[in-house]
Write an enzyme that holds these catalytic residues in place. Sequence first.
Site, PDB file in Angstrom:
ATOM      1  N   ARG A  70       1.240  -3.798  12.636  1.00  0.00           N
ATOM      2  CA  ARG A  70       0.502  -4.100  13.863  1.00  0.00           C
ATOM      3  C   ARG A  70       1.140  -5.337  14.492  1.00  0.00           C
ATOM      4  O   ARG A  70       1.476  -6.302  13.789  1.00  0.00           O
ATOM      5  CB  ARG A  70      -0.974  -4.406  13.558  1.00  0.00           C
ATOM      6  N   GLU A 121       0.283  -4.226  23.409  1.00  0.00           N
ATOM      7  CA  GLU A 121       0.888  -2.925  23.769  1.00  0.00           C
ATOM      8  C   GLU A 121       0.236  -2.408  25.047  1.00  0.00           C
ATOM      9  O   GLU A 121      -0.969  -2.603  25.223  1.00  0.00           O
ATOM     10  CB  GLU A 121       0.707  -1.948  22.618  1.00  0.00           C
ATOM     11  N   THR A 144       6.413  -2.443  11.479  1.00  0.00           N
ATOM     12  CA  THR A 144       5.873  -1.131  11.867  1.00  0.00           C
ATOM     13  C   THR A 144       4.364  -1.112  11.591  1.00  0.00           C
ATOM     14  O   THR A 144       3.759  -0.044  11.548  1.00  0.00           O
ATOM     15  CB  THR A 144       6.544   0.020  11.065  1.00  0.00           C
ATOM     16  N   HIS A 202       5.831   2.147  19.475  1.00  0.00           N
ATOM     17  CA  HIS A 202       4.789   2.519  18.493  1.00  0.00           C
ATOM     18  C   HIS A 202       4.886   4.007  18.123  1.00  0.00           C
ATOM     19  O   HIS A 202       3.959   4.781  18.362  1.00  0.00           O
ATOM     20  CB  HIS A 202       3.390   2.181  19.032  1.00  0.00           C
ATOM     21  N   GLY A 253       0.859  -1.190   0.000  1.00  0.00           N
ATOM     22  CA  GLY A 253       0.000   0.000   0.000  1.00  0.00           C
ATOM     23  C   GLY A 253       0.889   1.232   0.000  1.00  0.00           C
ATOM     24  O   GLY A 253       2.057   1.178  -0.404  1.00  0.00           O
TER      25      GLY A 253
END
Length: 331
Positions: A241, A270, A239, A288, A158
């Site tokens: 999920r 997280e 980077t 994150h 993407g």
Amino acid sequence: MTSKPRVFVTAPVNPSVLDFLRARCEVQNYDGEGIMPSSELAQICHEREIEGLVLIGVPVTAELLEEAKKLRAIALMSVGYDNVDLPACTARRIPISNSRGSLEETTADLAFALILAVARRVVEADRFMREGQWTRWRWNTLWGADVYGKTLGIIGMGNIGQAVARRAHGFSMRILYSNLQRVAESVERGLGAEYATRETLLRESDFVSLHVPLTPQTERMITAREISLMKPSAFLINTARGRVVDEEALVQALKAGRLAGAGLDVFEREPRPHPGLLPLENVVLLPHIGSGTEECRTRMAMVAARNLLAALDGGRPPNILNPEVFGPDRS
Ligand code: DGY
């Protein structure tokens, strides 16, 4: 005179964004630490009859919508919407948008920072210096791996995947990619990227970088089986999920030397990375921060604010995620 719509922003965004919204809305924002608790947001929506939400991190659930009776529009300050109950928004005919277009280049910068950091042992070398371990120059001090000329496998081509591919050019890398759908040939040519099956990509890449959204199809896409296909000299970069990767399998592979290293900005649970990751020297762990620059966070909030205003005006926000709330597209 009609009153201004009441808007709530769930993060302490840049004042320029609040001013932009205040020209047209009554605005309040959360200025607490961390992700705003869902119960607090539900209570505010209920008590203050909030009509528009500019939101990040807080799950958008049917329960929240139930409390937010006056809500007419939601704009996410994130590109990911894995924590959103989209059907529930659509059932309430609430347009919801994301902030695509605002953070892709910044996140790609961080993916590349992780590639360089794990390959050249940047964080480990910094620790070595601070601990006073550098007592003499040695031929083989902290040898890492070349990035230049290596093969980069991008899973998910993407906007972020493509931005990573553009950076890889500067390092003369061979670029393989896998994606739900093959991208247009002209895009492939422009990026110098070759389409590959996921299996080929895993077998041939020196760096595998993940850029897929979290969906039922991508959850635990990388398990012990996929890791076993990778070269023992390869590095995994995430980077996207955390739940795309089976973290326990990753820890076992890193400990056993079945993988050279990993650069991780996201984690299964997280803010607690798998405890097995913490003692490992061959991983770089980040909290994150893929989109964590002042410029990028301001862009994300501004894109969300624009989308929200469009929806509150009854229009179609440019980054709409549930266009069906507007009925059949006649454009
Ligand atoms: C996103 O946009 O989904 C990011 O993870 C938020 O920083």
